[in-house]
Every structure is written in structure tokens, then in C-alpha cells.
Design an enzyme around this catalytic site. Structure first.
Site, mmCIF file in Angstrom:
data_model
loop_
_atom_site.group_PDB
_atom_site.id
_atom_site.type_symbol
_atom_site.label_atom_id
_atom_site.label_comp_id
_atom_site.label_asym_id
_atom_site.label_seq_id
_atom_site.Cartn_x
_atom_site.Cartn_y
_atom_site.Cartn_z
ATOM 1 N N GLY A 169 0.827 -1.187 0.000
ATOM 2 C CA GLY A 169 0.000 0.000 0.000
ATOM 3 C C GLY A 169 0.867 1.246 0.000
ATOM 4 C CG ASP A 170 0.804 3.649 2.383
ATOM 5 O OD1 ASP A 170 -0.347 4.121 2.374
ATOM 6 O OD2 ASP A 170 1.255 2.964 3.318
ATOM 7 C CE LYS A 201 -3.268 1.418 -4.193
ATOM 8 N NZ LYS A 201 -2.274 1.535 -3.108
ATOM 9 C CG ASN A 216 -9.015 0.088 4.957
ATOM 10 O OD1 ASN A 216 -9.763 0.340 4.024
ATOM 11 N ND2 ASN A 216 -8.441 -1.091 5.095
ATOM 12 N N GLY A 229 -6.024 5.313 1.779
ATOM 13 C CA GLY A 229 -5.814 6.746 1.613
ATOM 14 C C GLY A 229 -5.121 7.055 0.310
ATOM 15 C CG HIS A 230 -6.012 6.405 -3.237
ATOM 16 N ND1 HIS A 230 -6.921 5.806 -4.090
ATOM 17 C CD2 HIS A 230 -5.253 5.402 -2.763
ATOM 18 C CE1 HIS A 230 -6.712 4.499 -4.119
ATOM 19 N NE2 HIS A 230 -5.701 4.244 -3.315
ATOM 20 C CD GLN A 261 -6.641 -1.443 1.670
ATOM 21 O OE1 GLN A 261 -7.300 -2.200 0.999
ATOM 22 N NE2 GLN A 261 -7.204 -0.435 2.297
ATOM 23 C CB THR A 264 -3.441 9.148 3.122
ATOM 24 O OG1 THR A 264 -2.304 9.166 2.254
ATOM 25 C CG2 THR A 264 -4.461 10.167 2.630
ATOM 26 C CB THR A 284 -3.464 6.513 10.651
ATOM 27 O OG1 THR A 284 -2.220 6.212 9.986
ATOM 28 C CG2 THR A 284 -4.483 5.433 10.321
ATOM 29 N NE ARG A 300 -1.191 3.651 11.606
ATOM 30 C CZ ARG A 300 -1.601 2.386 11.554
ATOM 31 N NH1 ARG A 300 -1.381 1.579 12.578
ATOM 32 N NH2 ARG A 300 -2.218 1.918 10.478
ATOM 33 C CB VAL A 334 12.156 8.032 -9.653
ATOM 34 C CG1 VAL A 334 13.569 8.161 -10.191
ATOM 35 C CG2 VAL A 334 11.551 6.688 -10.051
ATOM 36 C CB VAL A 380 9.963 12.772 -11.418
ATOM 37 C CG1 VAL A 380 10.590 11.635 -12.202
ATOM 38 C CG2 VAL A 380 9.087 13.627 -12.335
ATOM 39 N N GLY A 381 7.482 13.379 -8.882
ATOM 40 C CA GLY A 381 6.949 14.402 -7.992
ATOM 41 C C GLY A 381 5.499 14.102 -7.708
#
Length: 450
Positions: free
Chosen positions: A11-12, A15, A37, A39-40, A234, A316, A318, A320, A349, A434-435
Site C-alpha cells: 500500500g501507499d 496509486k 482505511n 488513503g489516496h 492497499q 494518509t 492515520t 502514522r 524516483v 518524479v513528484g
């Protein structure tokens, strides 16, 4: 055609940025599993949109569908929709009538179960977001869940609440030994209060004509020649079947979940493109094995913190801080095999620019043998020692300028890194992040043009 976007790690992976970019070429964007649950974060023109339930394509004005494989918290859904409207957008979101509803008691149970696992010192807490995802899927499998269609009929809703709520209350009081009499969580187990709130939610869903028979709706859109993008939440390695069980989510983020979680036939989904999103390094929220984690000496921990800060590696949903590690190719190979990737999109990258050293895990050593993919059990994965290959590093670069100029403008060592990943997975690179902004993506191939 169809395009399925799959997270290839934990996840994370970023996407949302690719769904947002390619979503402009789609007519419909479908979330096929998970709940709030996930986060995007989507960035457009410097404006940041954090979405945990609304499909990422909403920022592009594309129709968004929450499929039957999702579990839906209506409170979160309407909060996000109302927030987007306040910011000048007009999201068109449809919800499958067969999707299951996250009820307040699911969130309470989620928190209690994680607390108990943490307190028994067994070390088997999963590190959930506490959003009630697991308990809702449990009720779905146990045939006692409440679906979106049930909210549309007050009599049916009351009947289902009258059956489910006493069971949940007994579980809390008789099994977990908690007294709800003077507890602020008691409202989550009040049939009358729940019926009033969720019957009202049903009225809003009906008034705004948001619910659909998802399979029929998508079939008709597909037959009409519309482009459909499936958005997984996820990542592969927390897939309930193909991930690192039990440190997993409760649904199937892998590509096979797109057909099951939407009702569009597998031959239609399988005939399209499947793009695996991979971060150029590895990050993770929650518990579970992570052989390449940078958590050794002070230098490793400092490097992990630098990557975390530069890459914005905080959950995104939580907030954490995420665990950080080198890219793990055995994980990526497993993801490519399970979902049948036709292309890769490699994000972040730019975050690796300026490092003194760059490593990639190419295999594991386990019990004296080398292996190229992930073991099936967490205890064996925990014992894996990474086999590293050291690659050339590259200097800092202007992300906007590179995105505008194209792939050849990337530093040579960065291109060698990407080509190395493509060779190791036998999958071409379609895009390079790249960003964070939509325009800071180097696109080699648009899947909708294939």
C-alpha cells in the site's frame, strides 16, 4: 477497454496519482475493494486532495463507483463528497447496492480487538486503522451484514439491526467483559438510534440517485464502449489471500478482485491492461515482516528518516509514520505473478536522488538457500535475509523540467535503475513518478492507447 491499477507492495505506492492521471481518459473509475482505511492523495495544480473512500477519478470529473466488493462508511463518504463540493468540485459517485455498510459497532469492535491483541503480549496485533473494515467483512462472510440496499428500505433495515445489534452487544459485554452502561460507545449498539441515522442515509442515497446495481451498470457502460478503470486499494502483500497473512487487510487488492468486487466479467477485466504501481523504495504502515527495513544502526535510521520526510511517508488516513526499506524485488515478482502485470509505474524516483548509496534486494537467503520470491508464512519471511545489489546513485534533478522533457531527461543512473526493475520483473515501465503533482509523471505508455 479496461485498466486495472494494483498496488504491488504494502500500500501507499502512489496509486492515486496514476488513477488521477489515467482517469482523465476513462469514463468510469471503480473502487473494487476496501473501505475508508485506504488513503489516496491526489495533487492537481498545487491543490492537494486526500481521499479515503471517494474514487480518485472524482477530481477529474469522472464517474466514480464504489463496487460491491467495498465496505462503505456512509459518514466518511458524505463528508468527503461535501468537502469536494465546498472546494468547487461536483463529484459523481455511485455506490453498489450489494456493497456492505460499515456500522458504528464495527468500528468499536475493531478497536477493542486490536487492544486485546496488544495487551496479551502475543505480538499478533495487525495494526489496523480502527475503521471497522475487518469486522464488516466478517459479517459479510457470516451472512449477517447490512448492505447498501438495506438502507433504502426502513423496514428491512430495522429487521437486520434487530438481529445483528444484540449479538454485537453480547460480544462486547459477555465475551470482552466491557460494561456499556456508562460508556460513550453505547450509542453504537442502540437499535433505535442506528435505525434513525442510517434510514436517513438511505434517504439521501435515494434522493441523490447514488445507488446502482453495479454489475448491470458496468456491463452496460462496457457494452456502450466506455473506458473503465479499476482502482485497487492497499497493496498486493496485504491481500487477504496472497499477502503476508495475518498482517493483511480483509479483501483482495490484487487484480482478480476487480472482477469479483465489481461484477464485470473476468473475461472483460482480464482482456485489459493491469498496471502494477511500485514505489522506488519500500514503505509500510502497521506490523509484519519487512526484510529490507532500514532499522539497524544510527546511520540506517537517519537514512530512513530522511526518506520518510522527503517522501512524505506518513499515513494518509492515520498520519502514522511509515516504516522505510530498500526496494524488495522478491515482493515485486510475487505481485507481478499474482496479478499478471502488463506494465509498471514506478513512483518516488525523485526521493532517491542525492543518496550516497543505493541498494535493491534481489533475493532472500533462508535456511542456507537462496530464493527469489516471498515465503507463504510470516515466520519464514521474518527469518529471510536480504541479498542486495548495489546500484549507481543519481543527483538531485528538477522534477518539473524532467516531467516536461520526458524519459531521456532523467539522470542516466535513474534510467538504469528503472530498466533493471523492468528486466527483473519482465514487465515494461509505463510511467515514472518524479513528484507528487499529476504533471510530475513521465509517461512512456498510456495504457488506454494500447
Amino acid at each position: 477497454m479496461t485498466l486495472t491499477i494494483v498496488g504491488s507492495q504494502l500500500g501507499d505506492e502512489g496509486k492515486g496519482a496514476l488513477v488521477d492521471r489515467w482517469g482523465g481518459d476513462a469514463d468510469v473509475v471503480v473502487r473494487y475493494q476496501g473501505g475508508d482505511n485506504a488513503g489516496h492523495t491526489v495533487v492537481e495544480g498545487g491543490a492537494e486532495y486526500k481521499l479515503s473512500l471517494v474514487p480518485s477519478g472524482a477530481v477529474r470529473g469522472t464517474v466514480g463507483v464504489l463496487g460491491n466488493g467495498c465496505v462503505v462508511n456512509p459518514r466518511t463518504l458524505f463528508t468527503e463528497i461535501d468537502d469536494l463540493r465546498e472546494r468547487g468540485l461536483d463529484p459523481d459517485v455511485r455506490v453498489a447496492r450489494r456493497a456492505h455498510v460499515i456500522m458504528p459497532y464495527h468500528r468499536v469492535l475493531d478497536g477493542i480487538e486490536e487492544e486485546i491483541k496488544a495487551d496479551d503480549d502475543a505480538g499478533d496485533e495487525v495494526g489496523t486503522t480502527g475503521r471497522g473494515i475487518g469486522p464488516t467483512y466478517e459479517d459479510k462472510a457470516g451472512r449477517r451484514g447490512i448492505r447498501v440496499a438495506d438502507l433504502l428500505d426502513p423496514d428491512v433495515l430495522r429487521e437486520k439491526l434487530a438481529y445483528a445489534v444484540p449479538q454485537k452487544r453480547a460480544l462486547v459485554e459477555d465475551v470482552y467483559g466491557l460494561d456499556l452502561a456508562d460508556d460513550d460507545r453505547a450509542a453504537a449498539f442502540d437499535v433505535d438510534a442506528l435505525h434513525e441515522e442510517f434510514a436517513g442515509i438511505g434517504e439521501r442515497l435515494a434522493d441523490e440517485e447514488m445507488t446502482v446495481n453495479c454489475s448491470d451498470y458496468l456491463h452496460r457502460r462496457h457494452e456502450a464502449g466506455d473506458e473503465i478503470l479499476f482502482e485497487g486499494a492497499q497493496g498486493t502483500h496485504i491481500d487477504v489471500d496472497h499477502g503476508n497473512y495475518p498482517f493483511v487487510t480483509s479483501s483482495n487488492p490484487t487484480a482478480g478482485g476487480a472482477a469479483v468486487g465489481s461484477g464485470l466479467g473476468v473475461t472483460n477485466v482480464g482482456a485489459g491492461e493491469v498496471v502494477g504501481i511500485v514505489k522506488a523504495y519500500l514503505s509500510r504502515v502497521g506490523e509484519g515482516p519487512m526484510p529490507t527495513e532500514l532499522d539497524g544502526d544510527a546511520d540506517e535510521e537517519s537514512l530512513a528518516d530522511d526518506i520518510r520526510q522527503k517522501g512524505g511517508e506518513f499515513g494518509t488516513v492515520t498520519g502514522r509514520p511509515r516504516r522505510i526499506g530498500w526496494l524488495d524485488l522478491p515482493m515485486l515478482r510475487h505481485a507481478a505473478r499474482v496479478s499478471g502485470f502488463t506494465g509498471l509505474a514506478v513512483n518516488h524516483v525523485d526521493v532517491l536522488a542525492g543518496l550516497d548509496e543505493l541498494k535493491v534486494c534481489t533475493a532472500y537467503e533462508l535456511d542456507g538457500e537462496e530464493r527469489d520470491t516471498v515465503p507463504t508464512t510470516p515466520d519464514r519471511w521474518e527469518r529471510c535475509e536480504p541479498v542486495y545489489e548495489t546500484l549507481d546513485t543519481w543527483a538531485e534533478f528538477d522534477s518539473a523540467a524532467v516531467a516536461k522533457a520526458g524519459y531521456d531527461a532523467l539522470p542516466e543512473a535513474a534510467r538504469e535503475y528503472l530498466e533493471f526493475l523492468a528486466d527483473e520483473t519482465d514487465t515494461p515501465v509505463y510511467a515514472v513518478g518524479v513528484g507528487p503533482d499529476r504533471e510530475e509523471t513521465v509517461e512512456l505508455t498510456n495504457p488506454f492507447d494500447e
